[in-house]
Design a protein around this motif. Structure first.
Motif, PDB file in Angstrom:
ATOM      1  N   VAL A   1       6.518 -13.446  35.424  1.00 39.06           N
ATOM      2  CA  VAL A   1       7.086 -12.393  34.602  1.00 39.06           C
ATOM      3  C   VAL A   1       6.215 -12.174  33.367  1.00 39.06           C
ATOM      4  O   VAL A   1       5.854 -13.132  32.675  1.00 39.06           O
TER       5      VAL A   1
ATOM      6  N   ILE B   1      16.808  -7.223  33.143  1.00 40.06           N
ATOM      7  CA  ILE B   1      15.465  -7.791  33.142  1.00 40.06           C
ATOM      8  C   ILE B   1      14.557  -7.099  32.122  1.00 40.06           C
ATOM      9  O   ILE B   1      13.725  -7.742  31.477  1.00 40.06           O
TER      10      ILE B   1
ATOM     11  N   PHE C   1      16.344 -12.831  39.451  1.00 40.94           N
ATOM     12  CA  PHE C   1      15.858 -13.491  38.231  1.00 40.94           C
ATOM     13  C   PHE C   1      16.893 -13.419  37.120  1.00 40.94           C
ATOM     14  O   PHE C   1      17.072 -14.382  36.363  1.00 40.94           O
TER      15      PHE C   1
ATOM     16  N   GLN D   1      12.321  -8.933  29.291  1.00 37.94           N
ATOM     17  CA  GLN D   1      10.863  -8.818  29.241  1.00 37.94           C
ATOM     18  C   GLN D   1      10.362  -8.451  27.857  1.00 37.94           C
ATOM     19  O   GLN D   1       9.246  -8.810  27.476  1.00 37.94           O
TER      20      GLN D   1
ATOM     21  N   PHE E   1       8.592 -17.144  40.386  1.00 38.05           N
ATOM     22  CA  PHE E   1       8.706 -15.904  39.626  1.00 38.05           C
ATOM     23  C   PHE E   1       7.585 -15.851  38.588  1.00 38.05           C
ATOM     24  O   PHE E   1       7.378 -16.802  37.832  1.00 38.05           O
TER      25      PHE E   1
ATOM     26  N   GLU F   1      14.461  -8.687  40.838  1.00 36.13           N
ATOM     27  CA  GLU F   1      14.836  -8.575  39.426  1.00 36.13           C
ATOM     28  C   GLU F   1      16.259  -9.081  39.205  1.00 36.13           C
ATOM     29  O   GLU F   1      16.530  -9.830  38.266  1.00 36.13           O
TER      30      GLU F   1
ATOM     31  N   LEU G   1       7.384  -7.944  37.029  1.00 38.33           N
ATOM     32  CA  LEU G   1       7.939  -9.163  37.619  1.00 38.33           C
ATOM     33  C   LEU G   1       7.473  -9.228  39.067  1.00 38.33           C
ATOM     34  O   LEU G   1       7.593  -8.258  39.811  1.00 38.33           O
TER      35      LEU G   1
END
Length: 1002
Positions: free
Chosen positions: A635, A607, A515, A611, A633, A512, A640
Motif C-alpha cells: 500500500v 481505504i 484490507f 492511504q 498487501f 481494498e 494498493l
C-alpha cells in the motif's frame, strides 16, 4: 472452525457461597456434650463424635466418617436419639462436601425425623438448613428456599441469633443463585447487622464476603473487591486462617476476571500457603485449582496442568467427588488446548462418569459437549453427534439455554464436516435464534461465522460475506464487554472470522475491502491490549467519560451473564435497551474525543482515507497469513496491490517460531537457511512491485507471531543480501486516520493572492515563545489580514524544537545488571546538548515522572517486562519498566507523562512472551500505548542482546540522528555497521511509528 471449549470454572467463590455455616468452618457439626455421670459407652460415642468433628475440620473426611459410623452405632444401641440425630447431621454435612448429595440428603432427612420426634427445635432447624444446602447444590433452588425459610422461622422463634445468622447467609446464597440480587443484598445486609450486634466477627466477615460475591454478580467489581478486602481485614485480625484462605480465593477470582493475573496468582498463592499451614486439605485443593485457572487464562497450560493435577490428588484423597470431576474437566480442556486430544478425552470421560454418579447434570452436560468437540476434531463424527445430542437433551431438561444453543451450534459444525449442508444450516439457525433470544454475543457471533463458512462452501459468496460481516460487527461491538477470561478465545474466533472474510473478498476481487477489514481487526486487537492494561488518557474529561462508559459496559456484561443462567423476556428487553444506550454513548464519546475514538471503532475506514496517512515515498507491506496462502498487501498513498504467496498458515508459524529461536541464539548457524525460506515466502513474490515503487522506506505491519521477527534480517540467498541492505525498514502498529487528524497543521494556502497586489493591508503578528532549558519551542504565529471588509485568519504552526535527551541506565538494585546501557547514556548526553542522564541508584521513577515531558528523546536503558505472565526472573510485573530502588512504572499511565512533544522513546532491554503460541501483541501493544500517549516513535528490543554491541548500535543510531538522518535511515546505518556479525547482536532493536520528523506522520 476450531471449536471452543467451555471450562468448568469451579471458582472458590461458589464453594464459599455455599458453605453451610457463617465462618467457613464446619461448625454446623453437632458436638457431643460429655456429662460427668454418663456411662462408658455413651462417653465413648461422644468421644468418637468429637473426634470426627476435629478430623472433618482439617479436611480428613474419610477418618471423620469412620469415627461417626462407630459413634452412630453406639448411640443407636443405647437409644440416645439426640446423639444419633447429631451424628446423622454431621454425616450429611460431610457427604455434601464430598459431592455425594443423595447420601447427604438421606442423613439429613433421618436427622429431621428424629429432631421432630424428640421436639428438639434447634436440631430441627439445623437439619432443615442443611437439607436446603443439599437442594442448593443440586440446583433445586425453590426447594432450597423453602427449607431455609423454615429453618429461619425456627431460629427466630427460639431466638438463636447465631443460628439465625447462618440461616440468613444460606438464604442469601439461594437468592443469589436465583438471580434475585436485591433480595440477596437485603438478606446479607441483615446477616451483617446481626453479626455486628452479637459481636461475631467471622459472621461479619462471611456476610461481607458474600456481599462481595453479589456485587461481582452485578458486575460491580471494585465494590466486590472492597467487600472482600474488608472481610480479609477482619479475618486477619481474629486469625481465622481457614476463612481467610477462602476469602483470599474470592478476591483472587475477582482479580482473575478483571485480567489482573499477577494479583490473582499472588492471592491464590497466599491462600495455598495458608491452607497448607493449617492442614486444610479441601482449601488447599481449591487454591491449587484456582492457580490452574489463572495460569490457563494467560495461556500457560503446562503450568495449569501441574496445578490441576496436584488439586486432583488431594480431592481424591479426601473423597471430594464434585471437586474431582471439576479438576478432571479442566485437565481435559487444558490438554485439548495443547492439541493432546486423546489425553483430553480420557480426562473428560472420567469427568462424565463422576458427574453421572453424583447427579451433577450441568457438569455432565459440559463433559458431553466437550467430548463431542474432541471427537469432532478427531474426525469421529458419529460419536460427536451422539455426545452433542445428549448434551442438547440435558441442556433442555435443566433449562440451560446457553448450553442448548452451544450444543445446536456444535451439531451444525459436525454436519458441515459431513457435507450435510441443509442440516448444518438448520442447526446453526436454531443456535442463532437462541443466542439472539438470550442476548449472548459470543454465541451469536459464532453462529453468524459458521453460517458464513457454510455459505462459502456452497459457493454463495454474497451470503457468506453478509454473515461473516455480521459476526465481526458483533465482535467489534462487544469485545470490550468480555470478561478477561473469555477475551482470548473471543479474539481468536474474531481472527478466524476476519481471515475467512478477507479470503472471500480477495477471491471476489475486492482487495481494498479486505484490507479495510484487516486494518480494523488489527486496530481492534491493539485497542483490546489498551483495555487489558487499563491504559489512561491525558484528557481528564475524556478519562471520566471512558470510566463511566466502562462502568456501564461491565453492568451490561453482568446482565448478560444473568441471562445465560436463567432466561427471561423481561431481562432480555432490559438488556436490549441498555445495549442501545451503551453503543450510542460509544459513538458519542468517539466523536467528542478523537484520542480515544479507536477504542470504539466498529466500522472499517475507507481505504482512500487510510492511504492519505501514509508518508510520501513509503511502501507499507502487510503480510496476512490466510489458511493456505499468505496475502501480501502493498500500500502506498496512490495504490494498493495484493500478491498471494503459497504457504500454509501452520507451516509459516512453525518457520517463524524456529527463526525467532535461531536469531535469539548467537551460537545458532541455521538462521540463514530459515531466513532464506521466509524471504521466499514474504519478499520474493513482491520484489518487482517493491522495485517499481522505489520507496525510500519500507514500513511493515506485522501481526501474530510475525511481530517477533525483524524483517530486515530476511536473507535473499540469490543476491547474498539481507533486506536491510536494500531498504530502510521500520514498523507500524496499523494505519490510522486519527493520527492524521491529530497531527494536521494549518498552513498558508497556495491560493492566497500575491501580497504585491493586496492594497491597504494591515498585518498584526502575535508570536508566542516558551523557553525550556536549552531548547525552544515556537508555539506559533497568528496573522490577521484585513482585506477591505473581509478578515482572513491564517494559523501557522512551526516545530523548531532542538533535540535533547533524558537517559536512564542500569537502575539499581536489579537482578540482572545492564552495564552497557551506562555507556549509551553517557554517549547520548554528549551527542545532544542539554541532555540529562541518571545512572544506577539515581535512575529513579520520581525523576522520570517529573522530567519526561521536557525532552524530545527518552532513552530507557533499563528492564521492561511485557510478558503477560510477568517476569519472575527480574521480579517484575507485566507491562512495567524498572527504575531504581525496585520501583516499577506501569506503561498504562504513559499518557499522564505529557509526551506530546516526544519524538522518540527507546526501551533497550525488553522482555516479551516466550511461549510458542504467543502472538506478539505485547510488542505492538506497547508501541500503541506510547503512541497514543503522544510519542511519535518507539524503539523496542525483541530480545536482550549482548550488552556492548547494543551500546554500540544505539550510540551510532543517535549520532546518525544528530547528523541529520531520518530515524529509519539512522537505525539502518547503525545496524549495517554490525552486519557481519550474527543478527542476534544487531537485529533486536526495531523502530515502530514515525520514520522521520515530517509533521509526525508515519
Amino acid at each position: 472452525m476450531n471449536p471452543k471449549f467451555y471450562a468448568l470454572l469451579t471458582l472458590s467463590l461458589v464453594a464459599t457461597v455455599t458453605l453451610p455455616v457463617v465462618n467457613g468452618k464446619l461448625s454446623s457439626l453437632v458436638p457431643a456434650v460429655i456429662a460427668q455421670n454418663t456411662d462408658a459407652r455413651e462417653a465413648e460415642a461422644d468421644r468418637l463424635n468429637n473426634q470426627g468433628i476435629e478430623k472433618a475440620r482439617t479436611g480428613k473426611f474419610r477418618q471423620a466418617l469412620q469415627s461417626w459410623y462407630r459413634a452412630l452405632q453406639i448411640y443407636r444401641e443405647i437409644q440416645n436419639a439426640a446423639g444419633e440425630a447429631g451424628v446423622l447431621n454431621n454425616l450429611g454435612i460431610v457427604y455434601r462436601y464430598l459431592g455425594q448429595y443423595q447420601k447427604a440428603r438421606d442423613y439429613h432427612q433421618y436427622c429431621l425425623v428424629i429432631a421432630r420426634t424428640i421436639k428438639d427445635r434447634l436440631k430441627e432447624g439445623k437439619c432443615l438448613d442443611n437439607l436446603g444446602l443439599v437442594s442448593f447444590d443440586l440446583s433445586e433452588y425453590r426447594q432450597a428456599l423453602d427449607y431455609h425459610l423454615q429453618s429461619l422461622a425456627i431460629f427466630r422463634e427460639i431466638k438463636d441469633r447465631e443460628a439465625e445468622l447462618g440461616s440468613l447467609i444460606n438464604l442469601g446464597n439461594v437468592y443469589l443463585s436465583l438471580n434475585d440480587y436485591s433480595q440477596a443484598l437485603s438478606t446479607y445486609q441483615q446477616s451483617l447487622i446481626i453479626a455486628r450486634e452479637i459481636n461475631n466477627p467471622e459472621g461479619e466477615a462471611k456476610s461481607l464476603d458474600n456481599l462481595g460475591i453479589t456485587s461481582f454478580s452485578l458486575a460491580k467489581y471494585e465494590e466486590a473487591k472492597a467487600y472482600h478486602l474488608q472481610s480479609l481485614a477482619i479475618l486477619e485480625k481474629i486469625n481465622a486462617r481457614q476463612a481467610q484462605a477462602a476469602s483470599l480465593q474470592n478476591l483472587a477470582n475477582v482479580e482473575l476476571f478483571l485480567g489482573n493475573y499477577q494479583d490473582s496468582i499472588a492471592h491464590y498463592q497466599q491462600s495455598l500457603t495458608m491452607t497448607r499451614g493449617i492442614s486444610y486439605r479441601l482449601g488447599e485443593a481449591k487454591a491449587l485449582h484456582g492457580l490452574g485457572q489463572a495460569y490457563s487464562s494467560i495461556g500457560q497450560n503446562q503450568t495449569a496442568i501441574s496445578y490441576y493435577q496436584q488439586s486432583l490428588i488431594i480431592k481424591r484423597e479426601i473423597g471430594d467427588q464434585q471437586g474431582e470431576a471439576n479438576s478432571l474437566g479442566n485437565l481435559g480442556i487444558a490438554h485439548a488446548s495443547l492439541g493432546e486430544y486423546y489425553t483430553a478425552r480420557d480426562y473428560l470421560q472420567q469427568q462424565l462418569i463422576i458427574t453421572r454418579a453424583i447427579g451433577d447434570h450441568y457438569g455432565e452436560g459440559n463433559a458431553l459437549g466437550n467430548l463431542g468437540m474432541i471427537d469432532y476434531i478427531l474426525g469421529q463424527y458419529t460419536k460427536a453427534i451422539e455426545y452433542q445430542q445428549k448434551y442438547l437433551t440435558i441442556a433442555k431438561t435443566i433449562g440451560d439455554r446457553y448450553g442448548e444453543g452451544n450444543a445446536l451450534g456444535n451439531l451444525g459444525l459436525v454436519y458441515l464436516s459431513l457435507e450435510e449442508y441443509p442440516k448444518a444450516i438448520e442447526y446453526q439457525r436454531q443456535a442463532l435464534a437462541i443466542a439472539q433470544a438470550i442476548g449472548e454475543p459470543q454465541l451469536t457471533s459464532h453462529s453468524f461465522n459458521n453460517l458464513g463458512i457454510i455459505y462459502r462452501v456452497l459457493n454463495q459468496p454474497t451470503a457468506a460475506i453478509d454473515n461473516l460481516e455480521a459476526s465481526l460487527n458483533i465482535t467489534l461491538k462487544t469485545r470490550s464487554e468480555l470478561s478477561r477470561n473469555d477475551r482470548k478465545d473471543f479474539l481468536a474466533s474474531n481472527e478466524r472470522t476476519v481471515i475467512t472474510l478477507a479470503t472471500i473478498l480477495i477471491e471476489q476481487n475486492q482487495p481494498e475491502k479486505a484490507f479495510e477489514w484487516l486494518n480494523l481487526a488489527t486496530t481492534a486487537d491493539l485497542a483490546d491490549y489498551n483495555r487489558l492494561i487499563n491504559a489512561k488518557v491525558a484528557d481528564l474529561d475524556a478519562q471520566k467519560a471512558l470510566d463511566n462508559w466502562n462502568t456501564d459496559n461491565r453492568q451490561l456484561e453482568g446482565m448478560r451473564r444473568q441471562l445465560q443462567d436463567k432466561y427471561s423476556e423481561e431481562l432480555a428487553q432490559q438488556i436490549r435497551q441498555f445495549e442501545e444506550k451503551v453503543y450510542k454513548n460509544a459513538e458519542t464519546i468517539g466523536q467528542k474525543y478523537p484520542e480515544i475514538a479507536e477504542l470504539f471503532e466498529t466500522k472499517p475506514t475507507d481505504i482512500a482515507q487510510l492511504q492519505k496517512n501514509i508518508a510520501p515515498d513509503t511502501l507499507v507491506i502487510q503480510p496476512v497469513p490466510l489458511r493456505d496462502k499468505v496475502a501480501l498487501f502493498l500500500v502506498t498513498r496512490e495504490k494498493l496491490i495484493i500478491i498471494q504467496s503459497d504457504a500454509k498458515r501452520e507451516e509459516l508459524n512453525k518457520l517463524v517460531s524456529e527463526y525467532r529461536t535461531q536469531l535469539a541464539d548467537y551460537q545458532n548457524a541455521d538462521y540463514l537457511v530459515t531466513g532464506s525460506k521466509l524471504y521466499e515466502i514474504l519478499i520474493r513474490p513482491i520484489e518487482s512491485q517493491i522495485a517499481t515503487s522505489s520507496p525510500k522506506n519500507i514500513a511493515i505491519i506485522a501481526s501474530g507471531q510475525l511481530r517477533y521477527i525483524p524483517f530486515e534480517t530476511l536473507y535473499d540467498k540469490k543476491n547474498d543480501q539481507v533486506l536491510l541492505e536494500k531498504y530502510p525498514i521500520y514498523y507500524l502498529t496499523r494505519i490510522s486516520s486519527y493520527r492524521l487528524l491529530k497531527n494536521i497543521d494549518f498552513q498558508l494556502s497556495k491560493n492566497i493572492l500575491p501580497i504585491t497586489i493586496i492594497l491597504g493591508v494591515v498585518i498584526i503578528a502575535v508570536v508566542g515563545m516558551v523557553i525550556i532549558r536549552n531548547f525552544a519551542i515556537l508555539l506559533g504565529s497568528i496573522l490577521i489580514i484585513f482585506l477591505g471588509g473581509a478578515t482572513l485568519f491564517l494559523i501557522a504552526q512551526f516545530n523548531t524544537q532542538t533535540n535533547s535527551a533524558l537517559a536512564f541506565a542500569n537502575p539499581k538494585p536489579t537482578q540482572e545488571e545492564l552495564k552497557g546501557t551506562e555507556i549509551e547514556a553517557e554517549t547520548i548526553s554528549k551527542i545532544f546538548p542539554g541532555s540529562e542522564k541518571y545512572l544506577g541508584t539515581n535512575a529513579t521513577l520520581d525523576i522520570f515522572k517529573k522530567q519526561a515531558f521536557r525532552f524530545s528523546i527518552l532513552h530507557l536503558g533499563t528492564h521492561g517486562c511485557f510478558d503477560l505472565a510477568g517476569c519472575p526472573n527480574l521480579g517484575m510485573q507485566a507491562n512495567t519498566i524498572l527504575f531504581a530502588n525496585n520501583q516499577q512504572y506501569n506503561i498504562a499511565d504513559a499518557a499522564l507523562l505529557g509526551l506530546k512533544n516526544t519524538e522518540l522513546i527507546t526501551l533497550s532491554a525488553c522482555q516479551t512472551a516466550k511461549e510458542a503460541n504467543a502472538d506478539g501483541q505485547e510488542i505492538s501493544g506497547l508501541a500503541y500505548v506510547l503512541e497514543r500517549a503522544g510519542a511519535k516513535s518507539v524503539i523496542a528490543s525483541l530480545w536482550n542482546a549482548e550488552d556492548n554491541t547494543s551500546a554500540e548500535i544505539m550510540t551510532q543510531f543517535y549520532q546518525n540522528l544528530k547528523n541529520g538522518m531520518t530515524k529509519s535511515e539512522a537505525m539502518r546505518q547503525a545496524k549495517l555497521s554490525q552486519i557481519k556479525s550474527h543478527p542476534y547482536f544487531w537485529s533486536p532493536f526495531i523502530l515502530i511509528g514515525s520514520a522521520n520528523y515530517e509533521e509526525g506522520r508515519f
